[in-house]
Design an enzyme around this catalytic site. Structure first.
Site, PDB file in Angstrom:
ATOM      1  N   GLU A  25     119.994 -58.336  56.036  1.00  0.00           N
ATOM      2  CA  GLU A  25     121.154 -59.137  56.457  1.00  0.00           C
ATOM      3  C   GLU A  25     122.446 -58.329  56.384  1.00  0.00           C
ATOM      4  OE1 GLU A  25     121.318 -62.405  53.742  1.00  0.00           O
ATOM      5  OE2 GLU A  25     119.278 -63.056  54.236  1.00  0.00           O
TER       6      GLU A  25
ATOM      7  N   ASP B 225     113.192 -51.427  38.869  1.00  0.00           N
ATOM      8  CA  ASP B 225     112.500 -51.091  37.627  1.00  0.00           C
ATOM      9  C   ASP B 225     111.128 -51.766  37.562  1.00  0.00           C
ATOM     10  OD1 ASP B 225     112.884 -49.870  34.925  1.00  0.00           O
ATOM     11  OD2 ASP B 225     112.573 -51.928  34.262  1.00  0.00           O
TER      12      ASP B 225
HETATM   13  C1  GLC Z   1     111.274 -48.445  33.302  1.00  0.00           C
HETATM   14  C2  GLC Z   1     112.506 -47.700  32.860  1.00  0.00           C
HETATM   15  C3  GLC Z   1     112.391 -47.452  31.395  1.00  0.00           C
HETATM   16  C4  GLC Z   1     112.330 -48.786  30.683  1.00  0.00           C
HETATM   17  C5  GLC Z   1     111.209 -49.657  31.245  1.00  0.00           C
HETATM   18  C6  GLC Z   1     111.361 -51.072  30.801  1.00  0.00           C
HETATM   19  O1  GLC Z   1     110.129 -47.713  33.155  1.00  0.00           O
HETATM   20  O2  GLC Z   1     112.661 -46.532  33.609  1.00  0.00           O
HETATM   21  O3  GLC Z   1     113.433 -46.669  30.902  1.00  0.00           O
HETATM   22  O4  GLC Z   1     112.114 -48.590  29.318  1.00  0.00           O
HETATM   23  O5  GLC Z   1     111.208 -49.668  32.635  1.00  0.00           O
HETATM   24  O6  GLC Z   1     112.403 -51.690  31.479  1.00  0.00           O
END
Ligand code: GLC
Ligand code: CA
Length: 557
Positions: free
Chosen positions: A271, A220
């Site tokens: 790993e 993310d």
């Molecule tokens: C990314 C995710 C989204 C979230 C953001 C904050 O863009 O896909 O859904 O709100 O990160 O974590």
């Protein structure tokens, strides 16, 4: 390394690792299937429905976060990275889901949210209790405020969800205190990734899930983890994309230091057996910039957001496909393709909008641009027919195989996305692509559960999109996706040589992928098809004339 992974069935030869060609299906757990009937999807719900994904023909699933979280941003605010939120089940439920998926030959990717934690994470709570300058505060980005009494935020950055990017805390002694940085909601505090303690902690999180047998991570906000030294002021362009899609030098997006983190993680994954993979969620403006994230010792894949952001326009599509097929392989990585996810307007609606639809803006009843549903679906089916013929790895988002549109008329009081609240209802946000998906037309909540509860209301028209209805209809979007995935596999299109074909009108996409010829009519005039038997068509084709907004795969007779 210990692993629950069944290496005998899932290992591939070097250079032909599974993630180079895989079709990866994104499950948004809260909206996929709800086993206990509380209105929110869960892990046992996923396990019970995995057979239908095997039947669809996907190679892997990616699950959006199901870890412990107060759910202020639908689980992207993690309070415990190594446990399952009771809302979604238990670690035992996760293991059962993983075992079932692997038994079906489906790999499992989990979402890792390393840019920020929930303010309920034990580290953040310790930081609040500790003093300015303490090691506890140094895990996050705490700064003194500006102004006479520190009453102004440390800089002018604007949160992706609206409002400022800084929140002021009250110190343990009750006085107004320092500020902390949050790119997203105030309940999502950004870690300081220059701190070795943070780096070591996340190595442990990776190992926790790798040891359980996961095949990889979707990372993310991979482009946000390092902030420019000194945190200089920055004002985004008025029409810019809040996730950094357009601007080149944003002090909190795409800073060079992020690459050191991925090189480190690459080593951790190496790993383990079984071709574990990292996929970056990095909103970058061009395929060339995105390719820097997937150099041989970094991530294995990065979402091709430039492709997702391209309108239904032949010239623009030709350019982004050409650039992608040059830029990714140039660093030894597969190109990736994606049209929808849980953050953008579903492509069955988006492709019928002419206006830009940046990440997180959403559409609602009062939006100026309203898509025509039939046109959107027609274009979506053609776009998916093009995408699934392209070499590399493709991502599909739950429900797009049913042709689901964005849900536009969600009542105001049912909306849940923080974007909606943080912008004082100015931006609708992302709820419209997150509505629980339909399984059986005649069942409560269309088979999402047995109680009929759903955390976002499902539209009445969705009975027509239910999986059982579409499975029985040879012309449905589900039948189209099943055929596309089966033929993609049979003709090895994930690793096929690609060439553009000359001699077609400007608004036609024409290319060869392996032994398949793809013709897509992106314009409005009918197109005469070249020789070849029609293998798949996104709409019924009469004779040799390809109607507007239609794509076919042809095979030499
Ligand atoms: C990314 C995710 C989204 C979230 C953001 C904050 O863009 O896909 O859904 O709100 O990160 O974590
Ligand atoms: Ca549930």
């Amino acid at each position: 390394m210990t692993s629950t992974h069944d290496a005998s069935t899932l290992v591939t030869a070097p250079g032909s690792e599974w993630w180079r060609t895989a079709v990866i299906y994104q499950i948004y757990p809260r909206s996929f299937a709800d086993a206990n009937g509380d209105g929110i999807g869960d892990l046992p719900g996923i396990t019970a429905r995995l057979d239908s994904l095997a039947d669809l023909g996907v190679d892997a699933i990616w699950l959006s976060p199901f870890m412990v979280s107060p759910q202020n941003d639908a689980g992207y605010d993690v309070a415990d990275y190594c446990d399952v939120d009771p809302l979604f089940g238990t670690l035992g439920d996760f293991d059962a889901m993983l075992a079932k998926a692997h038994g079906l030959g489906i790999r499992v990717i989990v979402d890792l949210v390393p840019n920020h934690s929930s303010d309920q994470h034990v580290w953040f709570q310790q930081a609040l209790a500790a003093a300015p300058g303490s090691p506890e505060r140094a895990r996050y980005i705490f700064r003194d405020g500006k102004g006479e009494n520190g009453e102004l935020p440390p800089n002018n950055w604007e949160s992706v969800f609206g409002g400022g990017m800084w929140e002021r805390i009250t110190e343990a002694d009750g006085t107004p205190g320092q500020w902390y940085l949050h790119i997203f909601d105030p309940s999502q505090a950004d870690f300081d990734w220059t701190n070795p303690e943070v780096q070591e902690y996340f190595r442990g999180v990776l190992r926790f899930w790798l040891d359980r047998g996961v095949d990889g991570f979707r990372v993310d906000v991979a482009h946000g983890m390092i902030k420019k030294d000194g945190l200089p002021d920055y004002t985004p362009p008025a029409d810019g994309d809040s996730m950094g899609g357009e601007d080149d030098d944003v002090p909190y997006w795409g800073q060079p230091g992020v690459h050191d983190i991925y090189r480190d993680w690459h080593q951790v994954l190496a790993e383990y057996d079984g071709d574990r993979a990292l996929c970056a969620e990095a909103w970058l403006p061009t395929p060339d910039k995105t390719a820097l994230w997937v150099r041989p010792d970094e991530m294995h894949q990065a979402f091709n957001f430039p492709y997702l952001m391209t309108e239904w326009d032949a010239a623009a599509l030709r350019t982004v496909i050409t650039d992608s097929l040059r830029a990714f392989p140039a660093v030894g990585a597969p190109a990736t393709w994606v049209l929808s996810n849980h953050d953008v307007i579903r492509h069955a609606s988006r492709l019928a909008l002419t206006a830009d639809s940046p990440q997180g803006e959403g559409i609602g009843p009062d939006s100026a641009a309203q898509p025509i549903p039939e046109l959107g679906l027609r274009r979506a089916r053609a776009a998916s027919t093009v995408m699934l013929a392209l070499p590399g790895s493709a991502y599909i988002y739950q429900g797009e195989e049913l042709g689901l549109p964005e849900v536009i008329d969600i009542p105001d009081d049912a909306r849940q996305d923080p974007t909606w609240f943080r912008t004082n209802h100015e931006k609708y946000g992302r709820d419209g692509c997150r509505v629980p998906i339909p399984w059986e037309a005649a069942a409560p909540a269309y088979g999402f559960n047995t109680t009929g509860d759903a955390w976002l209301p499902q539209p009445a028209e969705w009975a027509d999109h239910a999986r059982d209805v579409e499975a029985a209809d040879a012309d449905s979007t589900l039948s189209l996706y099943r055929t596309l995935l089966a033929e993609r596999r049979a003709h090895l299109l994930g690793s096929a040589p690609f060439t553009w074909l000359d001699g077609f009108a400007d608004d036609v996409l024409a290319f060869r992928s392996g032994d398949v010829t793809v013709i897509a009519n992106v314009g409005s005039a009918p197109v005469e098809l070249p020789a070849g038997r029609i293998l798949v068509a996104s709409e019924p084709v009469d004779g040799r004339t390809l109607p507007a907004d239609t794509a076919v795969w042809l095979l030499a007779d």
